[in-house]
Design a protein around this motif. Structure first.
Motif, PDB file in Angstrom:
ATOM      1  N   ASN B  50       8.667  10.076  69.969  1.00  0.00           N
ATOM      2  CA  ASN B  50       9.671  10.529  69.161  1.00  0.00           C
ATOM      3  C   ASN B  50      10.544  11.382  70.016  1.00  0.00           C
ATOM      4  O   ASN B  50      10.177  12.701  69.973  1.00  0.00           O
ATOM      5  N   VAL B  52      13.027  13.246  69.260  1.00  0.00           N
ATOM      6  CA  VAL B  52      13.528  14.491  68.523  1.00  0.00           C
ATOM      7  C   VAL B  52      12.583  15.633  68.729  1.00  0.00           C
ATOM      8  O   VAL B  52      12.607  16.784  68.806  1.00  0.00           O
ATOM      9  N   PHE B 126      -0.509  12.284  53.122  1.00  0.00           N
ATOM     10  CA  PHE B 126       0.799  12.284  53.727  1.00  0.00           C
ATOM     11  C   PHE B 126       1.299  13.486  54.502  1.00  0.00           C
ATOM     12  O   PHE B 126       2.063  13.036  55.496  1.00  0.00           O
ATOM     13  N   VAL B 130       2.204  13.246  58.388  1.00  0.00           N
ATOM     14  CA  VAL B 130       3.729  13.501  59.018  1.00  0.00           C
ATOM     15  C   VAL B 130       3.442  14.476  60.119  1.00  0.00           C
ATOM     16  O   VAL B 130       4.196  14.206  61.080  1.00  0.00           O
ATOM     17  N   PRO B 138       9.372   9.703  62.990  1.00  0.00           N
ATOM     18  CA  PRO B 138       9.960  10.642  62.318  1.00  0.00           C
ATOM     19  C   PRO B 138       9.279  11.679  61.601  1.00  0.00           C
ATOM     20  O   PRO B 138       8.500  11.333  60.721  1.00  0.00           O
ATOM     21  N   GLY B 139       9.873  12.838  61.595  1.00  0.00           N
ATOM     22  CA  GLY B 139       8.996  14.065  60.814  1.00  0.00           C
ATOM     23  C   GLY B 139       8.296  14.920  61.916  1.00  0.00           C
ATOM     24  O   GLY B 139       8.103  14.654  62.956  1.00  0.00           O
ATOM     25  N   GLN B 143       8.668  19.257  58.361  1.00  0.00           N
ATOM     26  CA  GLN B 143       8.707  18.222  57.262  1.00  0.00           C
ATOM     27  C   GLN B 143       7.220  18.041  56.364  1.00  0.00           C
ATOM     28  O   GLN B 143       6.967  17.995  55.110  1.00  0.00           O
ATOM     29  N   VAL B 146       6.419  20.997  54.302  1.00  0.00           N
ATOM     30  CA  VAL B 146       6.982  21.112  53.106  1.00  0.00           C
ATOM     31  C   VAL B 146       6.075  19.948  52.243  1.00  0.00           C
ATOM     32  O   VAL B 146       6.248  20.449  50.779  1.00  0.00           O
ATOM     33  N   ALA B 149       3.296  21.636  50.830  1.00  0.00           N
ATOM     34  CA  ALA B 149       3.685  22.768  49.760  1.00  0.00           C
ATOM     35  C   ALA B 149       4.139  22.168  48.270  1.00  0.00           C
ATOM     36  O   ALA B 149       3.951  22.767  47.344  1.00  0.00           O
ATOM     37  N   LEU B 153       2.773  22.723  44.658  1.00  0.00           N
ATOM     38  CA  LEU B 153       3.675  23.012  43.672  1.00  0.00           C
ATOM     39  C   LEU B 153       3.395  21.906  42.225  1.00  0.00           C
ATOM     40  O   LEU B 153       3.078  22.424  41.464  1.00  0.00           O
TER      41      LEU B 153
END
Lengths: 88, 242
Positions: B50, B52, B126, B130, B138-139, B143, B146, B149, B153
């Motif tokens: 990847n 990126v 998951f 990631v 991607p990720g 990511q 989050v 998190a 939540l």
């Protein structure tokens, strides 16, 4: 393709207007999250899945939740102003 | 009225200034020199499938370290401000008032509780997927963090988690933050420069254990971001048990 993108863009603008002009604060917060969600869809269509994931997770999920928490705290403070004074 | 006209005039001026950018915008057929170098060197020299990730973690690794630092400062500030606020409201007076007057908060329904028990582990899994596969799909660290998190939540909302494990979150933040810098320094000693991931074997491109230290860095970033954002959520939410 261009039609699809235009529809997404128009919905973003519409959601942004709702966020600005809605009288309901919770509705405004959710509408602001919807703007982010459509933005992440746009990023995905344009081939930037990394950015799309960040936008969807942070922009539309976490930011919305943090705003909602903040709003509920503000309302709580308005209900019990003495709490706020006690903190100073 | 004058104000509105002024605002309109300002908008028109901005539109006039920005219009040339749109007028000249056309799709470029080829990438620039820097992007071309990334495209050819990223997979060949760094072994990152990847691309990126190769840019974010290695070529612009210092920026990522800066972002993590900014996030740390923000979350520390939020915890400081809201932590003291929360303790202020939890006076005995407020407690009594909360008890006498129904706060309008309903306990989570059984559906939500059961759904959370089923989904929270999957969300955590998951998130870990990631950031562990950041160099392949991607990720990446941010990511994945989050996503974790948001799982925390969900657990808060469903009432399966009442108190955030502050000590654990703190330890995770310290270990991952220090580990990130330590790996950057290892790059100085063992490879070409700060945050150079090539002191670990590159492996075969596309495999889980490949790309040098990139997966290690992303795991640390993911743990740090997840712990920090969980701390932010915990500081912001209203203490229903207060």
């Amino acid at each position: 393709m261009i039609v699809f993108l235009s529809v997404i863009g128009a919905m973003m603008v519409a959601a942004a207007l709702v966020a600005l002009y809605s009288k309901d604060i919770v509705g405004s917060i959710v509408a602001a999250g919807v703007v982010s969600l459509f933005a992440s869809l746009l990023y995905l269509v344009y081939g930037a899945p990394d950015v799309a994931m960040t936008e969807a997770a942070i922009g539309s999920a976490l930011t919305t939740v943090v705003f909602l928490f903040a709003w509920s705290r503000i309302r709580e403070m308005e209900k019990n102003p003495s709490d706020e004074e006690g903190k100073r | 009225m004058i104000k509105r006209l002024l605002a309109l005039a300002l908008v028109l001026v901005v539109a006039f200034l920005v219009f040339p950018l749109f007028a000249q915008m056309d799709e470029r057929a080829e990438v620039g020199a820097l992007a071309a170098a990334y495209l050819s060197d990223g997979p060949a020299l760094l072994g990152a499938a990847n691309l990126v990730t190769a840019v974010v973690v290695t070529y612009r690794g210092l920026d990522t370290l800066g972002e993590v630092t900014v996030l740390f400062a923000a979350s520390a500030g939020i915890s400081l401000v809201f932590g003291t606020l929360g303790r202020g409201t939890r006076s005995a007076d407020a407690k009594n008032r909360d008890d006498s007057r129904s706060t309008g908060r309903q306990p989570p329904s059984e559906l939500v509780e059961t759904g959370a028990a089923l989904l929270v582990p999957l969300i955590f899994l998951f998130g870990v997927f990631v950031f562990v596969h950041g160099h392949l799909t991607p990720g990446g660290g941010f990511q994945g963090g989050v996503v974790i998190a948001s799982g925390v939540l969900f657990a808060f909302l469903a009432g399966t988690l009442h108190h955030a494990p502050h000590r654990l979150l703190g330890v995770l933040e310290i270990v991952s933050g220090a580990g990130y810098v330590a790996i950057g320094l290892l790059g100085v000693w063992l490879a070409l420069g700060f945050l150079d991931p090539r002191f670990l074997p590159l492996g075969e491109i596309g495999r889980l254990f490949s790309g040098g230290a990139i997966p290690v860095i992303y795991v640390l970033v993911g743990v740090k971001v997840g712990a920090e954002l969980s701390g932010v959520i915990d500081a912001m939410r209203q203490r229903s048990e207060s």
